[in-house]
Design a protein around this motif. Structure first.
Motif, PDB file in Angstrom:
ATOM      1  N   UNK A 197       0.861  -1.196   0.283  1.00 13.51           N
ATOM      2  CA  UNK A 197       0.351   0.166  -0.077  1.00 13.51           C
ATOM      3  C   UNK A 197       0.383   1.370  -0.315  1.00 13.51           C
ATOM      4  N   UNK A 198       1.938   1.003  -0.087  1.00 16.45           N
ATOM      5  CA  UNK A 198       3.153   2.474  -0.107  1.00 16.45           C
ATOM      6  C   UNK A 198       2.877   3.764  -1.601  1.00 16.45           C
ATOM      7  N   UNK A 199       2.591   4.671  -0.966  1.00 19.41           N
ATOM      8  CA  UNK A 199       2.146   5.650  -2.260  1.00 19.41           C
ATOM      9  C   UNK A 199       3.542   6.360  -2.640  1.00 19.41           C
ATOM     10  N   UNK A 200       4.223   7.201  -2.081  1.00 21.03           N
ATOM     11  CA  UNK A 200       4.987   7.260  -2.078  1.00 21.03           C
ATOM     12  C   UNK A 200       6.320   7.178  -1.455  1.00 21.03           C
ATOM     13  N   UNK A 201       7.515   6.889  -1.628  1.00 19.74           N
ATOM     14  CA  UNK A 201       9.123   7.207  -0.320  1.00 19.74           C
ATOM     15  C   UNK A 201       9.890   7.537  -0.896  1.00 19.74           C
ATOM     16  N   UNK A 202      10.459   8.561  -0.865  1.00 19.27           N
ATOM     17  CA  UNK A 202      11.427   9.599  -0.964  1.00 19.27           C
ATOM     18  C   UNK A 202      11.951   9.576  -0.417  1.00 19.27           C
ATOM     19  N   UNK A 203      13.840   9.607  -0.679  1.00 19.71           N
ATOM     20  CA  UNK A 203      14.170  10.643   0.461  1.00 19.71           C
ATOM     21  C   UNK A 203      14.954  12.361  -0.243  1.00 19.71           C
ATOM     22  N   UNK A 204      14.751  12.813   1.076  1.00 23.49           N
ATOM     23  CA  UNK A 204      15.293  13.494  -0.034  1.00 23.49           C
ATOM     24  C   UNK A 204      16.149  14.794   0.794  1.00 23.49           C
ATOM     25  N   UNK A 205      17.654  15.350   0.378  1.00 21.41           N
ATOM     26  CA  UNK A 205      19.073  15.974   0.804  1.00 21.41           C
ATOM     27  C   UNK A 205      18.629  17.635   0.852  1.00 21.41           C
ATOM     28  N   UNK A 206      18.523  18.020   1.801  1.00 18.44           N
ATOM     29  CA  UNK A 206      17.822  19.413   1.715  1.00 18.44           C
ATOM     30  C   UNK A 206      18.903  20.662   2.446  1.00 18.44           C
ATOM     31  N   UNK A 207      18.915  21.794   2.145  1.00 22.38           N
ATOM     32  CA  UNK A 207      19.669  22.679   3.097  1.00 22.38           C
ATOM     33  C   UNK A 207      18.666  22.964   4.054  1.00 22.38           C
TER      34      UNK A 207
END
Lengths: 250, 146
Positions: A197-207
């Motif tokens: 049931x996963x819809x999104x799964x994203x890692x982000x690198x953020x300043x």
């Protein structure tokens, strides 16, 4: 020293200092210390080599230490479970890969990871899929209420149609999430789903100085999908998903 | 800036916040198999780590998954109205599905098997060693003054 080793948590600039109450892995939790070598250092703690690690408390300690460190200084997580013989081995390690580590630490200075993990609402998802797939809707009508054994083949066919539709949907949602947050982040890594049931799964690198903008954009993405999915924001985290480029061959 | 550990929606927003203390499944997914891998020459070896054996990911294309999805259609509440932002997506349930609504209430109500049991499964697998998981809050290392 024969029965002890050093558990290595992460690589940091040498001006990082663990607080006296920082707790490491083990039971009772070990004291976290730092091994310095020039401008680099490693966060470590002693472990008995016979002591099994990997209890939930160990994983949590590892993550809390690294996430807490990432909030104040760049840190390269070292894979959980990495144990070396002692301070000399740590020094060797820092010497051998000095330039790569230093470069990576520069890259993560002032940056943090956030992971967005979404889960479809089951009813909303299945409804949408059946509405778009008359064949699936018909199969659903046929198997509904019938025991699995009596309708197994139809169920497998139905489930396969739904599964493919969900995969497409997931790809679309991940792409839209990346698009929505690309402007407020410096890198992203789409992660494999951890449930059907996963819809999104994203890692982000953020300043660090754009965190608020990033979180606002994520909130807007979530707001547009209320009812369809629940979206969770994990972080700020150490850059777990962005150090793979710095993996060292064995 | 601090480690966000509050689970649940913040300020009534749509986005839920979670941190290191938001659950074992999150921790496992966040940290396992990540990070710099150190050369074998300087590594005396990896201490036994039972959790590493656990695969937190679900194989998406499998018969079991298909059956789970089929089961979800059993649980579908056909009488519920589509809500808010979903209206555009949902459209109308086809006639075929609607026909079977009558008389299925009991069956739907009885479908209790849960999907998405990753966290529970992990909890069970590691249950014998969970006891001393304190969830303690701890300070992070601080940077020295330059």
């Amino acid at each position: 020293m024969a029965d002890n080793g050093l558990f290595v948590y992460g690589i940091v600039p040498s001006d990082v200092e663990p607080t006296s109450d920082a707790e490491g892995v083990g039971d009772p939790p070990a004291e976290v210390t730092v091994v310095r070598r020039g401008d680099l250092a490693a966060l470590v703690s002693e472990v008995g080599l016979g002591e099994p690690l990997g209890r939930p408390a160990d994983l949590t300690a590892y993550q809390e230490l690294l996430d807490g460190t990432a909030a104040v200084a760049p840190v390269l997580p070292v894979r959980f479970g990495t144990v070396v013989t002692g301070p000399d081995a740590v020094a060797d390690l820092l010497d051998a890969h000095h330039d790569r580590f230093a470069e990576a630490l520069d890259e993560y200075e002032g940056r943090l990871q956030y992971t967005l993990h979404g889960r479809f609402d089951e009813q909303a998802l299945i409804r949408a899929v059946l509405a778009d797939n008359p064949a699936a809707a018909e199969l659903a009508g046929q198997v509904r209420g019938r025991p699995e054994q009596a309708s197994r083949e139809q169920r497998i066919r139905l489930g396969e149609i739904i599964s493919q539709a969900v995969e497409l949907r997931r790809e679309t949602e991940n792409r839209e999430l990346v698009d929505a947050l690309a402007g407020t982040s410096v890198a992203n890594a789409v992660r494999p789903p951890s449930s059907e049931l996963d819809s999104v799964h994203v890692a982000f690198l953020v300043d660090g100085d754009r965190e608020d903008e990033f979180v606002d954009a994520a909130e807007e993405f979530a707001r547009q999908r209320i009812g369809l999915m629940r979206l969770r924001l994990l972080g700020p985290l150490a850059p777990y998903d962005f150090v793979s480029a710095h993996q060292l061959a064995g | 800036m601090s480690v966000a550990a509050n689970a649940g929606p913040a300020d009534g927003g749509a986005l839920e916040r979670g941190g290191a203390t938001s659950g074992l499944a999150d921790v496992v997914e966040t940290v396992l198999d990540k990070g710099v891998v150190i050369d074998a020459q300087v590594t005396v070896g990896v201490v036994g780590i039972p959790l590493v054996e656990i695969n937190a990911r679900v194989v998406v294309s499998s018969i079991e998954t298909y059956l789970k999805f089929a089961e979800m259609t059993d649980r579908l509440d056909l009488s519920a109205d589509a809500e808010g932002g979903l209206a555009g997506l949902v459209g109308e349930v086809t006639g075929a599905a609607r026909e079977v609504t009558a008389g299925l209430g009991d069956t739907v109500g009885g479908a209790t098997r849960q999907v998405g049991g990753t966290a529970r499964e992990l909890g069970r697998t590691t249950g014998d060693v969970v006891d001393d998981a304190t969830g303690a809050v701890r300070d992070r290392p601080r940077r020295r003054e330059r």
